[in-house]
Design an enzyme around this catalytic site. Structure first.
Site, short mmCIF file in Angstrom:
data_model
loop_
_atom_site.label_atom_id
_atom_site.label_comp_id
_atom_site.label_asym_id
_atom_site.label_seq_id
_atom_site.Cartn_x
_atom_site.Cartn_y
_atom_site.Cartn_z
CG HIS A 1 45.84 64.79 51.40
ND1 HIS A 1 45.48 63.60 49.83
CD2 HIS A 1 45.05 64.57 51.72
CE1 HIS A 1 45.10 62.74 50.68
NE2 HIS A 1 44.10 63.13 51.57
CG HIS B 1 47.31 60.54 54.34
ND1 HIS B 1 45.82 59.18 54.38
CD2 HIS B 1 45.96 61.89 53.54
CE1 HIS B 1 44.50 59.13 54.00
NE2 HIS B 1 45.00 60.65 53.53
CG HIS C 1 42.03 63.61 56.36
ND1 HIS C 1 41.14 63.31 56.00
CD2 HIS C 1 43.36 63.73 55.49
CE1 HIS C 1 41.54 62.62 54.32
NE2 HIS C 1 42.12 62.84 54.73
CG ASN D 1 40.36 63.82 51.72
OD1 ASN D 1 40.91 63.82 50.59
ND2 ASN D 1 39.10 62.97 51.54
CB ILE E 1 38.71 58.18 52.10
CG1 ILE E 1 38.75 58.29 50.98
CG2 ILE E 1 38.44 59.48 52.46
CD1 ILE E 1 38.76 56.38 50.86
#
EC number: 1.13.11.58
Length: 857
Positions: free
Chosen positions: A518, A523, A709, A713, A857
């Site tokens: 993740h 990110h 993602h 997520n 997010i």
């Protein structure tokens, strides 16, 4: 080219859409002693009324794309001011206001291509768009702005916006060339000084702001990036002063600089969501800690039923603590206090049909294919599994699992036959954790390096056959590992031991998922692409227009993560096994990161989960046919790649045009040499010499920011909201026969399990955070959508994009049909939870589906 010539003295009517700062402002969090925030501050700002914009506080000047002044730059029109408020406009979004404006423009000034804007007020506002109407021979001209406009005195050069035309650098109208270059120069900055709130400068730095060495040695964290020990992608530079004790570490503050337009400029419930994240880490966490310190609630869960009580009665807390949490809108939604003195969580999807199905071996294995971390399992190619750790340092770490452990459950096959038939699989959590295990186990946590071997049964499901739990050897690292092997059991104390063995595996998987699958692989690796794109590709560059939607809000959420989640003492360090080594361990894994392997087909082939086969729909054949993440992911990957291919080939008519594009070449060079600079000498980087290389690179970026993602997520709370199913840390070793812990395991297996996994306090924090992370904002923009239909004036690109959207809608229907096929047992599993994470669309909230365009997010 825009429009035709305008008649002398022609008036051009326009509409300016903007948002006042006070509409978008979220109050900063107050001290723990007071009420936590006030939600959206909708009144009481400097800009009380829209009339503040009328008169002369905001001026606009049109710029010609075809007629140049003496300096070779497009001619400027007269400065013009906002005239009147438009009270009804069907296209206005929430919180937006529209104003009339009339420009004077004559035919000697040629065709419009850009405009300047100046704000003479003290308060900034958010400029959404300018639309010019009834241009002779053209119709309307759209300027998509989405930018904060601060007082003009803060800038050395005027703010410029270009019409929604698309130009390669070589095709830019000559009068706009200098404007294009100047704007990029402004965005790059000069690499010095501390960045100010109103600036839009994009630059790079290493991760040197996670620790706080001035608080003491225990709060220091190593610098990640810029060194061989801990290589890392770069983050956005803030230019804050170094700490007093370590000149290589940057001082921390409560606000992290972002290039101004990376901060939310939309009325987004993720304003509340990210604000909620900050509140949980900075305010709720210490408040809950005080409740536990006061012994208001027992520190341990007593039974599985008590864990399930989190979703019904909730956790009782002191009145004063509830009163400090409940005023904040997002936390009221998250915790659902309902007027009671309790924190309550929504029931996670994994227990909505059965409270105990998570305990089955089939579900344990299925989540490796359709869970929140579905891209780690690999096909076993050698037996026994070996380690890649340096044997000179760590000794022999070859697995102690034997053929005798496995062959009774191979449906008549030998181990060699099972490997040959690609029916044995490995979930390996050995090498990443082993070098850190002594240090981790020296704290209150107790854990193992783990290997899990699974078998593909005739019915298409996976069965775990053996779990190996390994510790560093008592006689030192060079003596290798000390390992125990555990086998499945379904009754007596052996079944409780087997459940614990699975828990140790899941603890490792939870950490690897959060810090690598993740945080690192989505990110962190995307941020350098955002920085390089904004520094080198003009907003009118076709590749900027292609990629920009996939960067929305990412630097903002990453900045928040550095502030509250992955920092010293942050949520991750407090609630996950890896603790203070969390991000450092992800840096060690980054050593093996390969950009080209992030393409889904390449990833599947690398893990042995697929074989190249031109006769198959996606050019590869899956080893496990019913592998929900891979099956659905390949559909999405292909749709992305097709769209990117169509789009790229619209603008680059040959490979030569790509090689001769100075913006693209500078962007890619800097991305490789600086943004991912610790990897700059790797041979696998695309050289960016062909259109196919560009297509593949852009497809990987879009896939990573959107579908990858989403897959790792939005299942966090649906699966991990039950801490029993996805524990984040372990606190004691496997009980040994004859010990008090073993006797407890025999007499009260639930209590023994709960004493081993994440305790109550950390569970509450973990659930609070992953529930926020698993939610969709109200105005999320999903794959196949854009937040402005006028993102380009090129009808060819708009038509290709429409085909992309239609393809995604077809895929969504196909995926839903698969979930109704009872023969595909891995799609729903014993928990009866259909795999929906890669369905492109979603509503707001906790939906277990939906692919946003970006990591927002």
């Amino acid at each position: 080219m825009l429009g035709g010539l305008l008649h002398r003295g022609h008036k051009i009517k326009g509409t300016v859409v903007l948002m006042r700062k006070n509409v978008l402002h979220v109050n900063s969090v107050t001290s723990v002693g007071g009420i936590i925030g006030q939600g959206l501050d909708l009144v009481g700002s400097t800009l009380d009324t829209l009339t503040a914009f009328l008169g002369r506080p905001v001026s606009l000047q049109l710029i010609s794309a075809t007629k140049a002044d003496a300096n070779g730059k497009g001619k400027l029109g007269k400065a013009t001011f906002l005239e009147g408020i438009i009270t009804s406009l069907p296209t206005l979004g929430a919180g937006q206001s529209a104003f009339k404006i009339n420009f004077e423009w004559d035919d000697g000034s040629g065709i419009l291509g850009a405009f300047y804007i100046k704000n003479f007020m003290q308060t900034e506002f958010f400029l959404v768009s300018l639309t010019l109407e009834d241009i002779p021979n053209h119709g309307s001209i759209h300027f998509v702005c989405n930018s904060w406009i601060y007082n003009a005195k803060l800038f050395k050069s005027d703010r410029i916006f270009f019409a929604n035309q698309t130009y390669l650098p070589s095709e830019t109208p000559a009068p706009l060339v200098k404007y294009r270059e100047e704007e990029l120069h402004n965005l790059r900055g000069d690499g010095t000084g501390e960045r100010k709130e109103w600036e839009r400068v994009y630059d790079y730095d290493v991760y040197n702001d996670l620790g706080d060495p001035d608080k003491g040695e225990n709060h220091a964290r190593p610098v990640l990036g810029g060194n061989d020990t801990f290589p890392y992608p770069r983050r956005g530079r803030t230019g804050r002063k170094p700490t007093r004790k370590d000149p290589n570490s940057e001082s921390r503050s409560n606000d992290v600089y972002l290039p101004r337009d990376e901060a939310f400029g939309h009325l987004k419930s993720s304003d509340f969501l990210t604000y909620g994240l900050k509140s949980v880490s900075q305010n709720v966490l210490p408040l809950l800690q005080s409740a536990f310190d006061l012994n208001f609630t027992p520190r341990e869960f007593d039974s599985f039923d008590e864990v399930h009580g989190l979703y019904s009665g909730g956790i009782k807390l002191p009145t004063d603590i509830i009163s400090k949490i409940s005023p904040l809108p997002v936390l009221k939604e998250i915790f659902r206090t309902d007027g009671e003195q309790a924190l309550k969580f929504p029931p996670p999807k994994v227990i909505q049909v059965s409270k105990s199905a998570w305990m089955t071996d089939e579900e344990f294995a299925r989540e490796m294919l359709a869970g929140v971390n579905p891209n780690l399992i690999r096909c076993l190619k050698e037996f026994p599994p070996r380690s890649k750790l340096d044997s000179q340092v760590y000794g022999d770490h070859t697995s102690q699992i034997t053929k005798e452990h496995l062959e009774p459950n191979l449906e008549g096959l030998t181990v060699d036959e099972a490997i040959q038939n690609k029916r044995l699989f490995l979930l390996g959590h050995h090498d990443p954790i082993m070098p850190y295990l002594r240090r981790i186990n020296a704290t209150s946590t107790k854990a193992y390096a783990t290997r899990t071997i699974l078998f593909l049964k005739n019915d298409g499901t996976l069965r775990p056959l053996a779990i190996e739990l390994s510790l560093p050897h008592p006689q030192g690292d060079q003596s290798g590992a000390f390992s125990q092997v555990f086998l499945p059991a379904d009754e007596g104390v052996e079944s409780s031991i087997w459940l614990l063995a699975k828990a140790y595996v899941v603890v490792n998987d939870s950490c690897y998922h959060q810090l690598v699958s993740h945080w690192l692989n989505t990110h962190a690796v995307v941020e350098p692409f955002i920085i390089a794109t904004n520094r080198h590709l003009s907003v009118v560059h076709p590749i900027y227009k292609l990629l920009h939607p996939h960067y929305r809000d990412t630097m903002n959420i990453n900045g928040l993560a550095r502030l509250s989640l992955v920092n010293d003492g942050g949520v991750i360090e407090q609630t996950f096994l890896w603790g203070r080594y969390s991000v450092e361990m992800s840096a060690v894994v980054y050593k093996d990161w390969v950009f080209t392997d992030q393409a889904l087909p390449a990833d599947l082939i690398k893990r042995g989960m697929a074989i190249e086969d031109p006769s198959c729909p996606h050019g590869i054949r899956l080893v496990i046919e019913d592998y929900p993440y891979a099956v659905d992911g390949l559909e999405i990957w292909d749709a992305i790649k097709t769209w990117v291919h169509e789009y790229v080939f619209l603008y680059y008519k040959s490979d030569d045009t790509l090689r001769e594009d100075p913006e693209l070449q500078a962007c890619w060079k800097e991305l490789v040499e600086v943004g991912h600079g610790d990897k700059k000498n790797e041979p696998w980087w695309p050289k960016m010499q062909t259109r196919e290389e560009l297509v593949e690179a852009c497809a990987i970026i879009i896939w990573t920011a959107s579908a990858l993602h989403a897959a790792v997520n939005f299942g966090q709370y649906p699966y991990g909201g039950l801490i029993l199913n996805r524990p984040t840390l372990s606190r004691r070793f496997m009980p040994e026969k004859g010990s008090a812990e073993y006797e407890e395991l025999r007499k009260n297996p639930q209590k023994a399990y709960l004493k081993t996994i994440t305790p109550k306090f950390q569970t509450l924090i973990d659930l609070s955070v992953i529930e926020i992370l698993s939610r969709h904002a109200s105005d999320e923009v999903y794959l196949g959508e854009r937040d402005n239909p006028n993102w380009t004036s090129d009808t060819r690109a708009l038509e290709a994009f429409k085909r992309f959207g239609n393809k995604l809608a077809q895929i969504e229907n196909k995926l839903s049909e698969r979930n109704n096929d009872e023969k595909l047992r891995n799609r729903c599993g014993p928990v009866q939870m259909p795999y929906t994470l890669l369905l492109p669309s979603s509503k707001e909230g906790l939906t277990f589906r939906g692919i946003p365009n970006s990591i927002s997010i």
